[in-house]
Each structure stands twice: as C-alpha cells, then as structure tokens.
Motif scaffolding. Structure first.
Motif, PDB file in Angstrom:
ATOM      1  N   VAL A 175      48.596 -44.746  19.569  1.00 59.69           N
ATOM      2  CA  VAL A 175      49.710 -44.865  19.047  1.00 59.69           C
ATOM      3  C   VAL A 175      50.688 -45.590  20.098  1.00 59.69           C
ATOM      4  O   VAL A 175      51.314 -46.606  19.992  1.00 59.69           O
ATOM      5  N   ALA A 176      50.592 -45.181  21.513  1.00 60.73           N
ATOM      6  CA  ALA A 176      51.520 -45.731  22.651  1.00 60.73           C
ATOM      7  C   ALA A 176      50.862 -47.171  22.668  1.00 60.73           C
ATOM      8  O   ALA A 176      51.842 -48.092  22.708  1.00 60.73           O
ATOM      9  N   VAL A 177      49.618 -47.490  22.952  1.00 57.72           N
ATOM     10  CA  VAL A 177      49.041 -48.728  23.275  1.00 57.72           C
ATOM     11  C   VAL A 177      49.194 -49.695  22.125  1.00 57.72           C
ATOM     12  O   VAL A 177      49.669 -50.978  22.364  1.00 57.72           O
ATOM     13  N   TYR A 178      49.143 -49.348  20.785  1.00 57.54           N
ATOM     14  CA  TYR A 178      49.199 -50.343  19.563  1.00 57.54           C
ATOM     15  C   TYR A 178      50.601 -50.339  19.470  1.00 57.54           C
ATOM     16  O   TYR A 178      51.021 -51.242  18.553  1.00 57.54           O
ATOM     17  N   ALA A 179      51.688 -49.495  19.872  1.00 56.23           N
ATOM     18  CA  ALA A 179      52.865 -49.811  19.653  1.00 56.23           C
ATOM     19  C   ALA A 179      53.521 -50.791  20.492  1.00 56.23           C
ATOM     20  O   ALA A 179      54.125 -51.806  19.959  1.00 56.23           O
ATOM     21  N   ALA A 180      52.931 -50.932  21.667  1.00 53.04           N
ATOM     22  CA  ALA A 180      53.193 -52.066  22.581  1.00 53.04           C
ATOM     23  C   ALA A 180      52.821 -53.331  22.169  1.00 53.04           C
ATOM     24  O   ALA A 180      53.345 -54.179  22.137  1.00 53.04           O
ATOM     25  N   LEU A 181      51.665 -53.433  21.648  1.00 50.81           N
ATOM     26  CA  LEU A 181      50.737 -54.536  21.024  1.00 50.81           C
ATOM     27  C   LEU A 181      51.494 -55.167  19.941  1.00 50.81           C
ATOM     28  O   LEU A 181      51.881 -56.198  19.756  1.00 50.81           O
ATOM     29  N   GLY A 182      51.985 -54.120  18.986  1.00 47.84           N
ATOM     30  CA  GLY A 182      52.722 -54.415  17.699  1.00 47.84           C
ATOM     31  C   GLY A 182      53.990 -55.137  17.960  1.00 47.84           C
ATOM     32  O   GLY A 182      54.312 -56.338  17.557  1.00 47.84           O
ATOM     33  N   GLY A 183      54.649 -54.494  18.958  1.00 46.77           N
ATOM     34  CA  GLY A 183      55.996 -55.061  19.482  1.00 46.77           C
ATOM     35  C   GLY A 183      55.840 -56.266  20.108  1.00 46.77           C
ATOM     36  O   GLY A 183      56.785 -57.266  19.911  1.00 46.77           O
ATOM     37  N   PHE A 184      55.193 -56.480  20.822  1.00 43.82           N
ATOM     38  CA  PHE A 184      54.936 -57.637  21.775  1.00 43.82           C
ATOM     39  C   PHE A 184      54.370 -58.762  20.805  1.00 43.82           C
ATOM     40  O   PHE A 184      54.998 -60.055  21.040  1.00 43.82           O
ATOM     41  N   THR A 185      53.584 -58.683  20.017  1.00 43.61           N
ATOM     42  CA  THR A 185      53.142 -59.935  19.029  1.00 43.61           C
ATOM     43  C   THR A 185      54.023 -60.309  18.231  1.00 43.61           C
ATOM     44  O   THR A 185      54.489 -61.561  17.969  1.00 43.61           O
ATOM     45  N   PHE A 186      55.168 -59.132  17.551  1.00 43.67           N
ATOM     46  CA  PHE A 186      56.141 -59.558  16.765  1.00 43.67           C
ATOM     47  C   PHE A 186      57.056 -60.283  17.526  1.00 43.67           C
ATOM     48  O   PHE A 186      57.547 -61.617  16.945  1.00 43.67           O
ATOM     49  N   PHE A 187      57.476 -60.140  18.483  1.00 43.66           N
ATOM     50  CA  PHE A 187      58.648 -60.848  19.369  1.00 43.66           C
ATOM     51  C   PHE A 187      58.162 -62.001  19.880  1.00 43.66           C
ATOM     52  O   PHE A 187      58.733 -63.123  20.015  1.00 43.66           O
ATOM     53  N   PHE A 219      41.601 -42.063  10.809  1.00 47.19           N
ATOM     54  CA  PHE A 219      42.695 -41.537  11.416  1.00 47.19           C
ATOM     55  C   PHE A 219      42.837 -42.376  12.670  1.00 47.19           C
ATOM     56  O   PHE A 219      43.949 -42.590  12.931  1.00 47.19           O
ATOM     57  N   ASN A 220      42.110 -42.754  13.344  1.00 47.89           N
ATOM     58  CA  ASN A 220      42.257 -43.493  14.331  1.00 47.89           C
ATOM     59  C   ASN A 220      43.013 -44.965  14.246  1.00 47.89           C
ATOM     60  O   ASN A 220      43.981 -45.474  14.873  1.00 47.89           O
ATOM     61  N   ASN A 221      42.439 -45.452  12.932  1.00 48.38           N
ATOM     62  CA  ASN A 221      43.068 -46.828  12.473  1.00 48.38           C
ATOM     63  C   ASN A 221      44.615 -46.548  11.985  1.00 48.38           C
ATOM     64  O   ASN A 221      45.477 -47.322  12.244  1.00 48.38           O
ATOM     65  N   ARG A 227      47.816 -48.340  13.329  1.00 50.57           N
ATOM     66  CA  ARG A 227      48.820 -48.947  12.590  1.00 50.57           C
ATOM     67  C   ARG A 227      50.158 -48.458  12.561  1.00 50.57           C
ATOM     68  O   ARG A 227      51.268 -48.875  12.605  1.00 50.57           O
ATOM     69  N   ALA A 228      50.164 -47.064  12.775  1.00 50.35           N
ATOM     70  CA  ALA A 228      51.551 -46.338  12.810  1.00 50.35           C
ATOM     71  C   ALA A 228      52.268 -46.712  14.032  1.00 50.35           C
ATOM     72  O   ALA A 228      53.611 -47.161  13.895  1.00 50.35           O
ATOM     73  N   GLY A 229      51.421 -46.862  15.147  1.00 43.85           N
ATOM     74  CA  GLY A 229      52.132 -47.132  16.436  1.00 43.85           C
ATOM     75  C   GLY A 229      52.758 -48.890  16.273  1.00 43.85           C
ATOM     76  O   GLY A 229      54.129 -48.748  16.835  1.00 43.85           O
ATOM     77  N   GLY A 230      52.054 -49.455  15.566  1.00 44.26           N
ATOM     78  CA  GLY A 230      52.511 -50.947  15.544  1.00 44.26           C
ATOM     79  C   GLY A 230      53.828 -51.117  14.404  1.00 44.26           C
ATOM     80  O   GLY A 230      54.626 -51.761  14.904  1.00 44.26           O
ATOM     81  N   LEU A 231      53.516 -50.114  13.256  1.00 46.61           N
ATOM     82  CA  LEU A 231      54.726 -50.117  12.376  1.00 46.61           C
ATOM     83  C   LEU A 231      56.012 -49.615  13.001  1.00 46.61           C
ATOM     84  O   LEU A 231      56.953 -50.303  12.836  1.00 46.61           O
ATOM     85  N   LEU A 232      55.911 -48.557  13.667  1.00 49.71           N
ATOM     86  CA  LEU A 232      57.115 -48.039  14.108  1.00 49.71           C
ATOM     87  C   LEU A 232      57.684 -48.768  15.266  1.00 49.71           C
ATOM     88  O   LEU A 232      59.002 -49.027  15.255  1.00 49.71           O
ATOM     89  N   ALA A 233      56.853 -49.518  15.966  1.00 50.32           N
ATOM     90  CA  ALA A 233      57.631 -50.439  16.904  1.00 50.32           C
ATOM     91  C   ALA A 233      58.147 -51.740  16.438  1.00 50.32           C
ATOM     92  O   ALA A 233      59.274 -51.855  16.750  1.00 50.32           O
TER      93      ALA A 233
END
Length: 479
Positions: free
Chosen positions: A285-297, A408-410, A414-420
């Motif tokens: 969750v932590a790593v993919y939240a960072a990835l999702g937020g980074f790629t969006f911005f 579940f891991n997927n 996805r939830a990490g990126g979604l919330l970011a």
C-alpha cells in the motif's frame, strides 16, 4: 512442493506461450493504469474536465479494480483460473471501446468503472495461472519474467500513449487494447492449462461472498468520494462526512464479515495468521501509493507546467522501462538467495531519492540534467521491489490460495494508488482547473512529490523492521 499434473516448464513452447498470454493481459491492465495519466491534460481540455473529473478518470478504474480483484481471484480458484481470465480479457476489451467512444466526462468515468471490473477478473488470473501451471522448479523464473515484462508494459505505457495522443487522439489509448485482447484470448486458449482450487467443495463450493465483495467496494468508494469531493464541498460538508462515514463503516463491516465466515470467506482470515503476508501488503500500500501519486502528478506537470508534448512526457520514463526489463529477474533471483528484506528496504529508499531530485523540475528544465537522474533512480528502486514483492506474497500462502493472495495483493496496490490520487490534490490544495495554471500546478507538484517520498521511506522502514526470513527456511514457510 508438489508439481501439478502436466506442469509447464519455462523452456517449453507451451510454457513460453502461457507466459506470453499472462504478460500481455497484465500488461494491458498495467498500461491503462499509466497511459491515462499522460492523456489527462488533453482529454481534460477536450471534455472540459475539472481536477475532480481527472481524478475520477483515474480512480473510477482503480476503484472497481481494487474492490473486485479479490473476488476475481476467488472466482478463478473455484470456477477455473483460465475460464475467469478469458472472461476478464473479453470484458476489458469491450469496456476499452466504450472509453474511447465517450463524449463527456461522465460517460468516460462510467466506462472506466466498467473497465476496472474487467481488469479485476483478469489481473489475478494472469499471475495465478503461472503459479498453478508451472513446475515448482520454474515458478520463480516464470514469476520473475512476468514481473519484469509486465513492469515494462506499465513503464512503456506513457511512451506509447504519448505517441498515440500526439499522432491520433487520446481515444486511441483505449482502442489499442482491442487487438491485444484478441491476441491474449488466442494464446490462452492454445497454451494455458485450466486449474482450480481442488478443495473448493470443502470451502463453500460455488457459493460466493457477495456481501463481502460489496462491502469492500463500498468502503473504498466512500472514502475515495469523500477525498475527491472535499476540495469543492469542504471537509465539513454533509455529503463528504456521510461518504467518509459510510466508507469507514463498510470497511469495518467487511473485516467482521470475513472473520465470521471463516474458510468460506472471500478473504480467508487464515491468510493473516502468519506475520509475513500482512506485513508485505502494508508495504505494498505504501509503495504503490507513492507510485500512483507520482505518476499522476508527473504527467500533468511535465505537459502543463514544463510545456512538454505528450510524446516527450512519455519518453521521460524510458529509463524505468529499461531498468525493469534488465533488472527484475535479477532482483527476483537476489531475493530468493538472500531473502526479501534487503531489496524491499533498499528499493524504496533509492526511489525516494529519485523523487526528491525531481521536485525542482520547472519550465525550461533539461531532460538530461533535471529529469533523467531522478527518473533513473526511481526506476532502479522500483526494479528492486517488484519481483521480490510478488514472489514473496505468493510464497507466503499455500498454493491453493494463489488466486486469493494475488488478488488481495493487487487490491492492496490498487487501493494505495487510488487513495493517493484521491488524497494528494486535497493535501496540496489543487482543485478546479488549477492543473491548467502553471504556478499553482508547480507548487502542488513539488509538495505532492514530498509526500510520495515520505510514503516510500515509510515502506522501507516497514520492510527493515518487520520482514524477516528465519535461518534455513524460505519465505514460503512463513504462513
């Protein structure tokens, strides 16, 4: 570990064909997780979208993908992994056509919700068929190749999308999925063997935890809506508070329901009796939240603030593609040899340094001096993480739960990126049409990358402190 009947070998034609089907399918889903970010400025201008519209274009897809990917894994385990995988591929192709034909933001977001549901059926299957079909001696190699090549598809997405957007239209980033989906179906029908959970009858037969799936989706939807709508309505507004409360209550209800249902649950609580599986998913969750937020911005900032074209913006991420292609299998082999702790600790730290180097990028920036070093470090850090994380998650549970664990891991990623993507614009004060204003966007971008770097460092600390492998034992023993 017992080999399945007719187990595939990595060097065989059938093994390579099965790997091709899995890689193309997961690559198609990963592609749409990244390529849309490059298209956001162009489709936002054409459809007259606000920041919230852009967020929902990304999050509508991520929401249904995260909410139902666990159900997709469970369906595959029980009804047949190849069968559910094929249904998901066809569903995804049809939804992609609907996205490309959308004439306004509402229609596009609705189609993205539908597309995410198709992705939820095929994503866990793309990995579970490898885990269930390959000989145990070749699984690590197959998963490493899947991780690397699928990661390449994700990184290649912005480049391909940029070319399509500049040359044709943003709509073609969706239409391109149709021939890929056809190729996946043909390859899977020829080379992928059917597999399912042999203990399905003992764990509930074909009765499914529909209530659990709906509660999980409602929990994510409520929290996401509250975060996305808060800038326009205010944190204290009734719709935002109600959505947040509904989301939190649904999440609690999901946890209680799954615990009560035991082995018949969509998410068996037995998966969490070992320490390593829940820790790895918190890390995810932590790593993919960072990835999702980074790629969006990054994609929006490089086009609307720095002034680059969509193609040049896509080209900026090519070093990530090369590093994932060359390094993922090696990272997987390193993790198998020394354990996952070191790569899962070092990877996020290296990626965080890359993000901090990218923060000063502004109008007039040089790709070679200002962008390349940061993107390269971020890609190197991601390469150290992807294959070891995937292999460790699957090894942490019994084989018969491969689909559920993968799902579940997927869902966690996805939830990490979604919330970011939902939370970061609120945290950095970006709303309305602010993404089209250079000064406002630049300030928001820099603050957002600071938050993303912090998430990566939190993930590194989690791995350093909590990921362990007992002497003489593999990760698979920690169940």
């Amino acid at each position: 570990m017992t080999a399945p009947a007719h187990a595939l070998r990595f060097s065989s034609g059938a093994g390579r064909g099965a790997l091709l089907a899995a890689v193309l399918a997961s690559g198609m889903v990963f592609l749409d997780s990244t390529v849309v970010n490059v298209a956001l400025p162009r489709l936002g201008a054409e459809l007259d979208a606000t920041v919230a519209g852009l967020q929902w274009t990304v999050n509508g897809y991520a929401l249904t993908l995260a909410a139902f990917v666990l159900l997709g894994g469970a369906l595959g385990d029980r009804f047949g992994r190849r069968r559910v995988f094929l249904v998901g591929v066809a569903w995804f192709g049809v939804a992609s056509v609907a996205c490309g034909l959308a004439q306004d933001t509402g229609a596009l977001v609705a189609a993205r919700f539908f597309q995410g549901a198709g992705g939820a059926l095929l994503t866990p299957g793309s990995l579970a068929v490898l885990q269930a079909s390959f000989h145990p001696d070749d699984r690590g190699r197959a998963i490493g190749a899947w991780s690397g090549l699928s990661g390449v598809s994700a990184a290649l997405g912005p480049f391909l999308g940029g070319w399509l957007i500049d040359t044709l239209s943003w709509r073609w980033i969706f239409f391109i999925n149709v021939p890929v989906a056809v190729g996946v179906v043909l390859a899977a029908l020829r080379w992928v063997p059917e597999s399912r959970d042999s203990d399905a009858s003992r764990t509930g037969g074909k009765r499914f935890d529909v209530a659990g799936a709906l509660l999980g989706a409602l929990g994510l939807a409520g929290v996401t809506y509250a975060l996305v709508d808060a800038p326009a309505r205010g944190l204290a507004s009734a719709p935002v508070l109600v959505a947040a409360l509904v989301g939190l209550l649904a999440a609690v209800g999901f946890a209680l329901l799954e615990r009560r249902r035991g082995d018949a649950a969509m998410l068996p609580v037995g998966l969490f009796t070992g320490r390593i599986f829940p820790v790895l998913n918190v890390f995810t969750v932590a790593v993919y939240a960072a990835l999702g937020g980074f790629t969006f911005f990054l994609a929006v900032h490089l086009q609307n603030a720095v002034g680059w074209s969509a193609l040049k913006t896509g080209l900026a991420t090519v070093p990530m593609t090369v590093l994932l292609l060359l390094g993922s299998a090696r990272a997987g082999a390193l993790s198998a040899k020394i354990g996952p702790r070191v790569p899962l600790t070092a990877g996020p730290v290296v990626a965080a340094v890359g993000l901090l180097l990218l923060r000063p990028v502004e109008a007039g920036a040089s790709y070679w001096v200002d962008v390349l070093p940061g993107v390269t470090l971020f890609g190197l850090g991601l390469t150290l993480v992807v294959a070891p994380l995937t292999a460790s998650v699957l090894a942490a549970v019994p084989d018969r739960f491969a689909g559920v664990a993968s799902g579940f891991n997927n869902a966690a990623s996805r939830a990490g990126g979604l919330l970011a993507v939902a939370a970061l614009p609120l945290l950095v004060g970006l709303s309305g049409t602010g993404y089209a204003q250079r000064a406002e966007l630049t300030a928001a971008y820099r603050e957002a990358l600071g938050w993303c770097a912090g998430l990566l460092l939190a993930g590194a600390a989690t791995a350093a402190l909590l990921v362990r492998r007992p002497p003489g034992e593999g990760v698979a023993s920690q169940t």
